[in-house]
Structures are given as C-alpha cells and as structure tokens.
Design an enzyme around this catalytic site. Structure first.
Site, mmCIF file in Angstrom:
data_model
loop_
_atom_site.group_PDB
_atom_site.id
_atom_site.type_symbol
_atom_site.label_atom_id
_atom_site.label_comp_id
_atom_site.label_asym_id
_atom_site.label_seq_id
_atom_site.Cartn_x
_atom_site.Cartn_y
_atom_site.Cartn_z
ATOM 1 N N HIS A 19 0.826 -1.208 0.000
ATOM 2 C CA HIS A 19 0.000 0.000 0.000
ATOM 3 C C HIS A 19 0.865 1.265 0.000
ATOM 4 C CE1 HIS A 19 -3.730 2.252 0.931
ATOM 5 N NE2 HIS A 19 -2.913 3.059 1.586
ATOM 6 N N GLU A 20 1.805 1.308 0.935
ATOM 7 C CA GLU A 20 2.652 2.495 1.026
ATOM 8 C C GLU A 20 3.598 2.611 -0.160
ATOM 9 O OE1 GLU A 20 1.859 4.668 3.071
ATOM 10 O OE2 GLU A 20 0.521 3.413 4.261
ATOM 11 N N HIS A 23 1.860 4.556 -2.855
ATOM 12 C CA HIS A 23 1.971 6.005 -2.645
ATOM 13 C C HIS A 23 3.382 6.490 -3.000
ATOM 14 C CE1 HIS A 23 -1.922 6.356 -0.873
ATOM 15 N NE2 HIS A 23 -1.646 5.660 0.216
#
Length: 357
Positions: A19-20, A23
């Site tokens: 997920h990170e 980003h």
C-alpha cells in the site's frame, strides 16, 4: 500460536508495504519528495536514510505512512518553506495529488490480482462433478442417482466441474434437465425436474433456488491456466472480491449482515495461522482477500483515509480552492474518532469470539 503470530505479521507487513509503496512510487512518478517511508507505528526499530528519504521499521505492524514534502496528515498547515518547494505535494496540480492518493489502494488491488494470477497459473483445486450424497425423496433420488455417480453432461453439453452442474440446475427455472450419468463402465441419460426451495445468498438473505438434492463429493482436480488466461482470471476474481467487499459494507449498514462478523487484528492473526497450516495457496488467497479489503476500505470517504483525501480534493475542484485549514482539521479529528471507534469495536468482537467461541 507462534505460527499465527508470525503469519499475521508477514501478511499485514507485506500488505501495508504494498500500500505504502503505491503512494511512494506515485510520488516519484510525479516528482514529489518523500521525507519518510515507515512500516508500522510507534517506536522505531530500524531506520536508514537514503537521499532525502528516511526508511523506518516501527514496532506496531498495524499500519504505515509515507511522509511527503508539503503535506500534513492531520490536516494542519504545512511548513510554508517546504510547501513552496518545487517537489512539494502542495504545489502539484490536483490530478497529480489525486494520483498519489489513489496509488496506495490501487497497489493493493494490483497485488491481489497478481497473487490470484499466480494461483491460477500454478493450479487451483476444482471440485469434480462427482456426486457425494443424494437426499432421500428429492428429484435426484427419484431418478435413481447414487453417491459416487459422475455427471458428465447437462442437456447434451459436456461438464466436468461441480460448479457447471450447480449453475445449470440453478438456471433451470424448475424445468426438466437432462443429465448424462456415468457409474463405473455404464453411462445413461436421465431427466430430473429441479425442485424450488428457499436458499440463502452469501450475505444470508433468503432467496429462492432450484435443487435436485445432491451434494458435491470431496473429489477435486488441480486446474492450471496458461499465463495469459491466469492473468485475466486473476483480474476477474479481484473484481468479484471488490464487489463482494462493497456489498458487504452495504449489507452491514442495512443490517442484513451482522456487525458481529466484523473482525480485527486477532481474527486476522487466527485466520492467517489457519491458512498458513493449509499451505501456500490458502495463505496466498487469504492475503489477496485482505489486500482487496484494505484497498477498498481505504477508498471510503472518511477523513484520514485515502478516500477522505479524495473528498477534500473533490471539494477543492468544486470551490476552485482548497478547504479551509480549520475545516480540514475538524474533519480529520472526526475521521480519527471514527477509525479508532471501528478498531475498538473490531477488537471487542475479537475478544468476544475468543471468550465465547
């Protein structure tokens, strides 16, 4: 217990990392500087700075964050000096900021599709069309079917999977269905008329279904797909899981699905341990399911989640200017309260399951 803890840490850690990373890569793509990339919260266990970015591993593996130049997660005003830099999040156009926000959940969905594609390529167990049990008094029993019989065709169309038989019976609308049955060296055709009864959807809602009174056996075959088909099936199954996740949320709000089904970290730990004991395929599917959940839930329009940031950007697009700092701070506080409340409720359910069973 040790297996469950280790499996949960690995699963959650990997999903948070994905997920990170979404980003982070989006930041790099649109030229936004990243000050910190952290896996976990709380005390720092390990950190290392590479260029402008500090990479950290924290003690509590229940989240993570990417700290960008010119952005404050609590909704407050960023440092004006950092915010004015050309690699600041604050100076980027709206589409670039929205891309960065969406990239995290999108990373989870892509990761789920990748896991499922690998499973389809390496082989998934598929139930055969062999009958495991025949219910007395039902159409199948009246037609002479027995446990161990193999259904090899429906209405003249060859089948080999249980799902093919089940789908044909459900779609019959109560009209007679011709089955080709194989028992040992013998094969014959028989006509059965499905009987209407009350069934339940995956969400527990009553729905009429048609059955003939047979249950599947435990016989299965490993079915492998070529890489191209496997990728398509992985994408397709990810879409189905997204739909089920969204509909589960809708049914929760409607009261159809009980709130007691909401689980937290203890439930994840327990299930991760079970799936780890069942082998890589089971654990990989569980991880894909969690990854889809993480991606979809992060898109909910709740301040502090990615979906909340997208709402702020939508308001900015409509107004032609960012929301006032005071309003963003209030919204973030409300979002934090809702998130902590949800986590507390999930943890309560976890403890209740452990105590009650």
């Amino acid at each position: 217990m040790v297996t469950s803890v280790v499996a949960a840490i690995v699963v959650l850690g990997l999903l948070i990392f994905v997920h990170e990373l979404g980003h982070f890569l989006a930041c790099k793509r649109v030229g936004v500087g990243v000050l910190k990339f952290s896996l976990g919260f709380g005390p720092t266990i390990f950190s290392r700075r590479v260029g402008e970015t500090e990479y950290c591993l924290a003690a509590i593996p229940l989240g993570g964050f990417v700290k960008m130049i010119g952005q404050e997660d609590d909704g407050s005003e960023p440092d004006p000096v950092l915010a004015a830099q050309p690699n600041s999040f604050a100076v980027k156009p709206l589409w670039a900021r929205a891309f960065i926000v969406v990239a995290g959940p999108l990373g989870n969905l892509i990761f789920a599709a990748l896991l499922l594609s690998i499973l389809f390529a390496t082989g998934v167990p598929v139930l055969t069309s062999t009958v495991g049990k025949v219910s007395d008094g039902m159409p199948a029993a009246q037609a002479g079917l027995q446990a161990g019989d193999e259904i090899v065709a429906v209405a003249g169309a060859p089948i080999s999977r249980w799902e093919e038989l089940s789908s044909a019976i459900r779609a019959s609308d109560g009209k007679p269905v011709e089955l080709a049955v194989r028992r040992g060296d013998q094969q014959w055709n028989v006509s059965v008329t499905p009987q209407r009864t009350e069934g339940k959807t995956i969400f527990g809602e009553a729905t009429p279904i048609y059955v003939i009174g047979v249950e599947q056996s435990s016989n299965f075959v490993m079915e492998r797909s070529n890489p191209i088909v496997a990728v398509w099936l992985g994408i397709q199954r990810t879409g189905e899981l997204c739909y089920l996740t969204v509909m589960t949320l809708v049914k929760l709000f409607q009261g159809v699905v009980s709130t007691s089904t909401v689980g937290g970290p203890l439930t994840i730990m327990t299930e991760a341990g079970k799936q780890a004991h069942n082998g890589f395929a089971a654990l990989a599917f569980f991880m894909a399911l969690l990854s889809v959940n993480l991606g979809v839930l992060n898109l909910l329009p709740i301040p502090i989640l990615d979906g909340g940031h997208l709402v702020f950007m939508g308001v900015e697009k409509i107004l032609g200017r960012p929301m006032e700092i005071r309003h963003r701070e209030i919204a973030q506080q409300v979002g934090m309260f809702l998130l902590i409340s949800l986590m507390g409720f999930a943890l309560y359910n976890d403890v209740h399951r452990l105590l009650v069973g």
